[in-house]
Design an enzyme around this catalytic site. Structure first.
Site, PDB file in Angstrom:
ATOM      1  CD  GLU A  45      -2.908   0.885   2.461  1.00 45.63           C
ATOM      2  OE1 GLU A  45      -3.933   1.598   2.482  1.00 45.63           O
ATOM      3  OE2 GLU A  45      -2.635   0.040   3.347  1.00 45.63           O
ATOM      4  CE  LYS A 114      -7.492   1.013   2.933  1.00 45.81           C
ATOM      5  NZ  LYS A 114      -6.311   1.120   3.812  1.00 45.81           N
ATOM      6  CB  CYS A 175      -4.740  -2.492   3.853  1.00 44.09           C
ATOM      7  SG  CYS A 175      -3.897  -2.783   5.433  1.00 44.09           S
ATOM      8  CB  SER A 369      18.256  -1.245  36.336  1.00 44.92           C
ATOM      9  OG  SER A 369      17.450  -2.326  35.909  1.00 44.92           O
TER      10      SER A 369
END
Length: 689
Positions: A45, A114, A175, A369
């Protein structure tokens, strides 16, 4: 002609607004598709400008340069003998659409806008584009003058239609349309389309590939057909990682699948499909009756079905003994799924690599840490080093050359340098440091140092007591008051302030070392600072604002503590890092308060809930869309009899209280790799206020 057609889909690592680079990757994919004998090529896309342009889509320059790239693709013999589906924004009658442009034989065949836009979660497509709200309608689109000069066309069809080649019919969906309840492939298939093209820009989320695969298989399982799925891959400078995995399905079975995580810029996946098998799948009378009923104008279709745009070319293989003898339909394959632990090792690692090479920095700086969160972040960097080394050694020729060149530039090494192992890479691009205080135990110091040795990072160990003491001395000088920890008789306000000054001092020093560590090593440039707050702590607000949670990137900011523990257990065996056992066994603690005979600081005690409980709260709040009452109702049968209804209600109230009062922290979160659907990053995936 035969009934065999060879199809190609691809995953491309496109960059926003990198028009030259994007053009070259598109061209490379078309070359590869033609070399494989394909007559159809599908790309991701918005592949011409890049999917991640965001508000740059509102600039006229973006569409202009997209047309210019398309003109370059059309002006050569690149599209001779192949139907290519490419993506770009198109302004039609002063309305901007997210479009697919079908091109073949140096001509534009059709432009398909789209119809259903992605507009929730991570996506805001309606901010830039308008959906095409006229199903089955086609208009004429006037082409720019420079396109007319290349193709000789004045206008092309624009709208919702099928593509009819001489020997088959193709449908197009984009999509999000695959995820719709009434996807376009349904009407397209019932109207005769035998091949469906789906161009996507779909991001990675843990365990998401299963859903994507099932939808693709389902698209052709009941009604037959071939389905091509293309996807963007890589990171486009945002929180998302597009995970590729281009696929081809036939009659409900996957016949080709690309890699889900890869450093390849161009991946082409091909398969040969026997359209006779598609037609045989469609001989059922129930399907035939439904198709005829819809084509007659029922079910929302216009009489005769969708519009059709003709493509004057044949897509199937020529009918000759030599060709057919060496061509056969691609068999079904087993879809490859990574475990969630493997996804954590691969997705954020590839995301980090794209970030460091595109930001033109010299690597990463991470405060260690001695706890499991910073440990997981460090191991993800180690995984990145492993992936990079593997690409340099075993990738295709283009990938080897490109990745090695990027690595040498980042590491500031000569053109003949080649890393011997992942640790050799880490030694040059990964700096870690343990910034201790009097509250730090010897166990955490040792764990941090031993992990750094195992990973090969350039490691510093030092204490910051003198810095925090100077700041507190200044405060006492100004206010004539000296704060004390709770265990020494201090108030909650004093106790919290003394913890926070340690955490914020570490952030300042982390950036100092990130900017100057390369200089100390005789190199140029600077490092990206990595944060290590997990999704659960961020959601609860259990972090100091502008401490080590404030960084440039956070690879684990969208991953739960539960998944991180599983990842560390996986990495211990997969990466042969026995030191990780110590991190799994250590109780989570910030070590910001003094340790006494009666008191050792505990994260879960401070939060008032366990990490497993916090993860459940996050899932129910975002994915389950639960408020306090509905969350209590959901948890009641799940946590009883371990907890009483009163205890469950108290925990729910406590979570929502802390969640609400710490929203100010969420707006300043370090950009994090999006891996969970309940990401706490409110300005991206959840609108709280």
């Amino acid at each position: 002609m035969s009934d065999l057609v060879t199809l190609a889909t691809c995953s491309l690592n496109q960059w926003a607004l990198d028009f030259d680079g994007n053009r070259d990757r598109i061209a490379a994919s078309i070359h590869q598709a033609k070399k494989l004998g394909c007559t159809v090529r599908l790309g991701p896309e918005l592949e011409i400008p890049g999917y991640g342009c965001y508000d740059h889509f509102l600039e006229q320059d973006t569409e202009l340069h997209s047309w210019q790239v398309l003109a370059e693709l059309l002006s050569s013999d690149l599209t001779d003998g192949i139907l290519c589906d490419v993506g770009m924004p198109v302004l039609h009658k002063s309305v901007l659409y997210n479009c697919r442009v079908a091109i073949a034989n140096r001509k534009i065949v059709f432009v398909r806008p789209k119809m259903w836009l992605a507009n929730d979660g991570n996506y805001r497509e309606m901010r830039w584009f308008t959906p095409w709200l006229r199903p089955f309608v086609v208009e004429e689109h006037a082409l720019p003058s420079y396109i007319r000069q290349v193709t000789g066309q004045e206008s092309v069809p624009f709208g919702d239609a099928l593509l009819a080649a001489r020997d088959t019919i193709l449908g197009v969906e984009l999509c999000e349309e695959l995820f719709m309840a009434a996807s376009p492939h349904i009407s397209a298939g019932l109207s005769g389309a035998e091949i469906i093209l789906n161009a996507s820009g779909s991001h990675h989320e843990l365990r998401k590939l299963h859903r994507r695969v099932e939808l693709i298989k389902e698209a052709t399982l009941k009604s037959g057909g071939a389905y091509l799925y293309a996807n963007q891959c890589g990171c486009d400078g945002d929180r998302l990682y597009y995970d590729g995995s281009a696929m081809i399905a036939v009659n409900g079975a996957i016949v080709a699948q690309g890699k889900q995580f890869s450093l390849d810029d161009v991946q082409v996946v091909s398969a040969t499909v026997d359209l006779a098998e598609v037609r045989a799948q469609r001989t059922g009378k129930s399907r035939g009756l439904l198709a005829a009923w819809m084509q007659a104008g029922n079910g929302g279709l216009s009489p005769g079905g969708p519009s059709v745009v003709h493509v004057d070319m044949a897509l199937c293989l020529e009918l000759s003994a030599g060709v057919l003898q060496n061509s056969r339909p691609s068999p079904a394959i087993s879809v490859h799924y990574h475990t969630p632990e493997e996804e954590i090792a691969l997705g954020p690692a590839c995301w980090l690599w794209d970030y460091v090479r595109r930001s033109r920095t010299q690597g990463f700086m991470l405060p260690l840490s001695g706890g499991i969160d910073s440990c997981a972040t460090a191991v993800i960097v180690h995984s990145m080093c492993r992936i990079v080394l593997d690409a340099c050694m075993h990738g295709n020729a283009d990938t080897k050359e490109r990745v090695l060149a990027d690595l040498r530039r980042i590491a500031d090494e000569h053109h003949e340098w080649f890393p011997a192992d992942p640790q050799a890479i880490a030694q040059r691009i990964f700096v870690t440091c343990f910034m201790g205080t009097t509250n730090s135990s010897q166990e955490t110091r040792a764990r941090a140092k031993n992990l750094a040795v195992a990973l090969g990072s350039y490691h510093y160990t030092f204490d910051i007591d003198s810095v925090t003491a100077s700041i507190l001395n200044l405060f006492s000088l100004v206010t004539k008051r000296t704060p004390h920890f709770r265990v020494h008789g201090g108030t909650p306000a004093e106790n919290l302030a003394l913890q926070n000054i340690q955490a914020r001092t570490r952030m300042v020093l982390a950036y100092l070392f990130a900017q100057l560590a390369p200089w100390v090593q005789g190199r140029s440039g600077g490092l990206l600072v990595l944060g290590s707050a997990n999704v659960d702590e961020s959601l609860r607000g259990y972090l100091t604002k502008y401490d080590n949670s404030a960084a440039d990137l956070n690879p684990i900011g969208g991953i739960s503590k539960t998944d991180l523990k599983r990842f560390i257990a996986y990495a211990r065996d997969a990466f042969h890092l026995l030191i990780l056992d110590e991190f799994l066994e250590a109780p989570p603690t910030a070590e910001l308060e003094p340790i006494t005979a009666d008191y050792v600081q505990s994260d879960e005690a401070d939060m008032g809930m366990t990490y497993d409980e916090l993860s459940m709260f996050g899932q129910l709040r975002k994915v389950g869309k639960c408020g306090p009452y509905s969350m209590f109702v959901k948890l009641l049968p799940m946590w009883t009899p371990r907890l009483s209804p009163i205890d469950i209600a108290a925990k729910v109230k406590h979570f929502f209280f802390e969640y609400a009062r710490n929203r100010h922290k969420m707006t300043t979160l370090t950009p994090s790799y999006h891996a969970e659907s309940y990401s706490p990053d409110d300005n991206r995936t959840y609108r709280f206020y």
